[in-house]
Design an enzyme around this catalytic site. Structure first.
Site, PDB file in Angstrom:
ATOM      1  N   GLU A   1       0.806  -1.223   0.000  1.00 25.39           N
ATOM      2  CA  GLU A   1       0.000   0.000   0.000  1.00 25.39           C
ATOM      3  C   GLU A   1       0.841   1.275   0.000  1.00 25.39           C
ATOM      4  O   GLU A   1       0.302   2.377  -0.085  1.00 25.39           O
ATOM      5  CB  GLU A   1      -0.953  -0.008   1.204  1.00 25.39           C
ATOM      6  CG  GLU A   1      -2.048  -1.065   1.111  1.00 25.39           C
ATOM      7  CD  GLU A   1      -1.579  -2.472   1.458  1.00 25.39           C
ATOM      8  OE1 GLU A   1      -2.200  -3.440   0.969  1.00 25.39           O
ATOM      9  OE2 GLU A   1      -0.592  -2.630   2.220  1.00 25.39           O
TER      10      GLU A   1
ATOM     11  N   THR B   1       7.418 -18.443   0.536  1.00 27.84           N
ATOM     12  CA  THR B   1       6.630 -18.403  -0.697  1.00 27.84           C
ATOM     13  C   THR B   1       7.097 -17.265  -1.594  1.00 27.84           C
ATOM     14  O   THR B   1       7.923 -16.449  -1.207  1.00 27.84           O
ATOM     15  CB  THR B   1       5.133 -18.206  -0.380  1.00 27.84           C
ATOM     16  OG1 THR B   1       4.946 -16.879   0.131  1.00 27.84           O
ATOM     17  CG2 THR B   1       4.639 -19.240   0.635  1.00 27.84           C
TER      18      THR B   1
ATOM     19  N   CYS C   1       9.065  -2.801   5.218  1.00 25.75           N
ATOM     20  CA  CYS C   1       9.954  -3.941   5.426  1.00 25.75           C
ATOM     21  C   CYS C   1       9.226  -5.212   5.015  1.00 25.75           C
ATOM     22  O   CYS C   1       8.168  -5.521   5.555  1.00 25.75           O
ATOM     23  CB  CYS C   1      10.376  -4.026   6.896  1.00 25.75           C
ATOM     24  SG  CYS C   1      11.435  -5.440   7.256  1.00 25.75           S
TER      25      CYS C   1
ATOM     26  N   HIS D   1       5.415 -14.746  -2.347  1.00 25.34           N
ATOM     27  CA  HIS D   1       4.767 -13.500  -1.928  1.00 25.34           C
ATOM     28  C   HIS D   1       5.790 -12.364  -1.826  1.00 25.34           C
ATOM     29  O   HIS D   1       5.540 -11.252  -2.287  1.00 25.34           O
ATOM     30  CB  HIS D   1       4.062 -13.725  -0.586  1.00 25.34           C
ATOM     31  CG  HIS D   1       3.386 -12.520  -0.038  1.00 25.34           C
ATOM     32  ND1 HIS D   1       2.165 -12.089  -0.511  1.00 25.34           N
ATOM     33  CD2 HIS D   1       3.744 -11.656   0.939  1.00 25.34           C
ATOM     34  CE1 HIS D   1       1.811 -10.997   0.157  1.00 25.34           C
ATOM     35  NE2 HIS D   1       2.752 -10.729   1.043  1.00 25.34           N
TER      36      HIS D   1
END
Length: 171
Positions: free
Chosen positions: A67, A95, A89, A97
Site C-alpha cells: 500500500e 513463498t 519492510c 509473496h
C-alpha cells in the site's frame, strides 16, 4: 570493508543541503511495525537534524508495503510536500509473496517519481531474516530510514540546482 561489516548510515565526504525550506511526507507501513517504526523515526529525526521544520513533515501509515505506492501518491496529490519517503519492510518467507510485493512496490515507487516529477524515495527493507531487518533499523548497519531521508534532501537539492540554473545539461 564489506558492507555487511559497517554502518552504512554514516555520511562522510558528502554534502547534505539544508532542509529548512523543504516539505516532506513520510508514508510508512504498519506491517513489521517494530522495524518500520524505527525506520520512520530515523527518517524523521534525520530530516529535523538537517534543518527540516517539524511542521513541514507529514507522516501517514498504510497497512503494509504493498500500500506504500498509493499512500505516497495520496501525499504527492493531496498535500504540499516536496518529496515523499516510503518506509516498509518485507522479510523473505517460504513463498513467492516476497517477490511479488517487492517487485510491485519498487515499480510503483519508481513510477510515482516520473508521474509527479517529485522525489519518491524507496526506503523499503527487503532482508532475508528478521535479524537482518533489525541490523538495518538502528542496529549494526545503521538506520536505512536515515539514508532515505538524506536521499530525499539530496534529490531536492539536485532539483533546486537545475531550477536555479533553468537550463538543460547536455551529455
Amino acid at each position: 570493508m564489506a558492507s555487511e561489516q559497517k554502518n552504512l548510515s554514516v555520511f562522510e565526504g558528502t554534502e547534505i543541503p539544508n532542509a529548512s525550506d523543504m516539505k516532506f511526507g513520510i508514508v510508512w507501513a504498519e506491517w513489521n511495525h517494530g522495524i518500520t517504526y524505527a525506520l520512520m523515526q530515523g527518517a524523521y529525526d534525520t530530516l529535523v537534524k538537517n534543518g527540516a521544520k517539524t511542521e513541514n513533515i507529514v507522516t501517514k501509515t498504510v497497512p503494509g508495503a504493498f500500500e506504500l505506492t498509493l499512500g505516497a501518491q495520496y501525499l504527492a496529490e493531496f498535500s504540499n510536500v516536496d518529496a515523499v519517503i516510503c518506509i516498509g519492510c518485507v522479510i523473505q518467507g517460504d513463498t513467492k509473496h516476497f517477490d511479488f510485493i517487492c517487485d510491485a512496490v519498487a515499480k510503483g515507487i519508481t513510477d510515482l517519481n516520473i508521474k509527479f516529477n517529485l522525489p519518491v524515495i524507496f526506503g523499503v527493507l527487503t532482508p532475508n531474516t528478521q535479524q537482518q531487518a533489525e541490523d538495518r533499523a538502528g542496529g549494526k548497519h545503521g538506520n536505512k530510514g536515515d539514508e532515505a531521508a538524506v536521499t530525499a534532501i539530496k534529490m531536492l537539492g539536485l532539483r533546486r540546482s537545475f531550477d536555479a540554473n533553468k537550463k538543460k545539461v547536455g551529455f
